[in-house]
Design an enzyme around this catalytic site. Structure first.
Site, PDB file in Angstrom:
ATOM      1  N   CYS A   1      25.996 -28.344 -13.967  1.00 26.48           N
ATOM      2  CA  CYS A   1      24.823 -27.930 -14.182  1.00 26.48           C
ATOM      3  C   CYS A   1      24.632 -26.483 -14.086  1.00 26.48           C
ATOM      4  CB  CYS A   1      23.622 -28.604 -13.460  1.00 26.48           C
ATOM      5  SG  CYS A   1      21.967 -27.710 -13.858  1.00 26.48           S
TER       6      CYS A   1
ATOM      7  N   CYS B   1      19.753 -24.304 -20.933  1.00 25.97           N
ATOM      8  CA  CYS B   1      20.778 -25.181 -20.443  1.00 25.97           C
ATOM      9  C   CYS B   1      22.157 -24.586 -20.335  1.00 25.97           C
ATOM     10  CB  CYS B   1      20.628 -26.632 -21.296  1.00 25.97           C
ATOM     11  SG  CYS B   1      21.587 -27.828 -20.632  1.00 25.97           S
TER      12      CYS B   1
HETATM   13  O1  PYC Z   1      21.842 -26.145 -17.046  1.00 27.07           O
HETATM   14  O2  PYC Z   1      23.542 -27.184 -17.380  1.00 27.07           O
HETATM   15  C1  PYC Z   1      22.299 -27.189 -17.093  1.00 27.07           C
HETATM   16  C2  PYC Z   1      21.556 -28.331 -17.102  1.00 27.07           C
HETATM   17  C3  PYC Z   1      21.977 -29.460 -17.409  1.00 27.07           C
HETATM   18  C4  PYC Z   1      20.802 -30.352 -17.324  1.00 27.07           C
HETATM   19  C5  PYC Z   1      19.800 -29.534 -16.986  1.00 27.07           C
HETATM   20  N1  PYC Z   1      20.215 -28.320 -17.027  1.00 27.07           N
END
Ligand code: PYC
Length: 323
Positions: free
Chosen positions: A90, A244
């Site tokens: 993550c 993300c």
């Molecule tokens: O930032 O890789 C990320 C992530 C995955 C799910 C939520 N955040």
């Protein structure tokens, strides 16, 4: 009445929370050689702790968490969890954990660190000024495109590109799901994304590098207007408020493989609440005939608070998600 206490420090990275568990987990539930083994043992023996800290009434439907663990392979070991289970890697969580542990003096103020995650080793670069972490960049584990899966949604064919970037993503044009990404309401992404993930996983996509099944854990909706706006839905319908980290890596890899992004070319991506990450591809190679990239993503996190959570044995409600 008996009470168990859990100490956490909480951060947000571009609006997305990470609840970092500092104390309270029994050591034998984290036993193992590698971080992946430690995570698997925790899942098998102490999954209730994940539910307690992620789900209601102590957490909420979009809570995210991280557990730092010992390792002798890197400066830090960490695994990640959410309301529904675990992710191998993550990006926003890693940025949050590194920021919090350095600012609390629990990690050295080093400009470069290595972190072991269940997905593998990740190199981290940190910018610090006056004891405050200003920016964290991570070079993710290898990323590559697995395959394109076409599924039917509301009687219409929808194309999803499956990409590995520490987690398996289905990347899909938001238009094809009838979603307008820069609207005020990111929650409109949830149901179409979960339906798509179900249909894609039913099609059993393959990972061309490992030869194993590529089980998609997150869906990344992208804007077709080239704005590099995105929205990632994961777990049981959690929406990542940040752009993300691993999702950005998937996006960079797709852009590179499609010939739209040169090695070293920088891209800014914007998440559902307007926060941004920057990313680029630092290197490429070929494995099993597949182009493999090394994506780098950077962002900023802030500590939002510290908590002592109680689990009292006379509190019989337990943990839950409202569905
Ligand atoms: O930032 O890789 C990320 C992530 C995955 C799910 C939520 N955040």
């Amino acid at each position: 009445m008996e009470r168990t206490e859990f100490i956490t420090v909480d951060t947000h990275t571009g609006g997305e929370p990470t609840r970092i568990v500092l104390d309270g987990i029994e050591a034998d539930t984290l036993a193992g050689e590698t971080v992946r083994e430690r995570r698997d043992r925790f899942e098998a023996t102490a999954d209730g702790v994940r539910k307690l800290l992620m789900q209601e009434p102590r957490g909420h439907a979009d809570m995210f968490g991280a557990v730092p663990v010992p390792t002798d392979r890197a400066d830090l070991g960490v695994f990640f969890m959410d309301t529904d289970g675990y992710l191998d890697m993550c990006g926003h969580g890693l940025i949050g954990v590194v920021t919090a542990l350095i600012e609390r003096g629990e990690l050295p103020e080093a400009p470069e660190l290595t972190v072991e995650t269940p997905a593998g080793l990740v190199d981290v670069t940190v910018k610090i000024a006056d004891g405050v972490v200003r920016r964290v960049a991570f070079e993710n584990v290898d990323s590559y495109v697995c395959e394109t899966v076409t599924v039917e949604q509301d009687g219409v064919p929808v194309e999803a590109r499956i990409v590995y970037s520490g987690n398996y993503f289905a990347v899909v044009d938001a238009d094809s799901l009838g979603v307008v990404l820069n609207s005020e309401d990111a929650t409109q992404c949830i149901d179409p994304a979960l339906e798509l993930r179900r249909a894609v996983n039913d099609a059993a996509p393959k990972d061309p590098v490992t030869g194993t099944r590529a089980t998609v854990s997150a869906v990344e909706l992208t804007a077709s207007d080239d704005s590099d706006r995105s929205c990632v839905v994961f777990a049981d319908g959690s929406v990542d408020r940040s752009p993300c980290g691993t999702g950005t890596c998937a996006r960079l890899t797709l852009h590179h493989v499609d010939g739209d992004l040169a090695v070293g070319e920088r891209v800014e991506v914007t998440g559902p609440v307007g926060s941004t990450f920057e990313g680029y591809i630092t290197d490429t190679s070929v494995d099993s005939g597949v182009t493999v990239t090394s994506p780098v993503v950077s962002g900023t996190a802030h500590i939002t608070g510290e908590h002592t959570f109680y689990q009292n044995d006379d509190d019989t409600l337990g943990s839950f998600t409202l569905s």
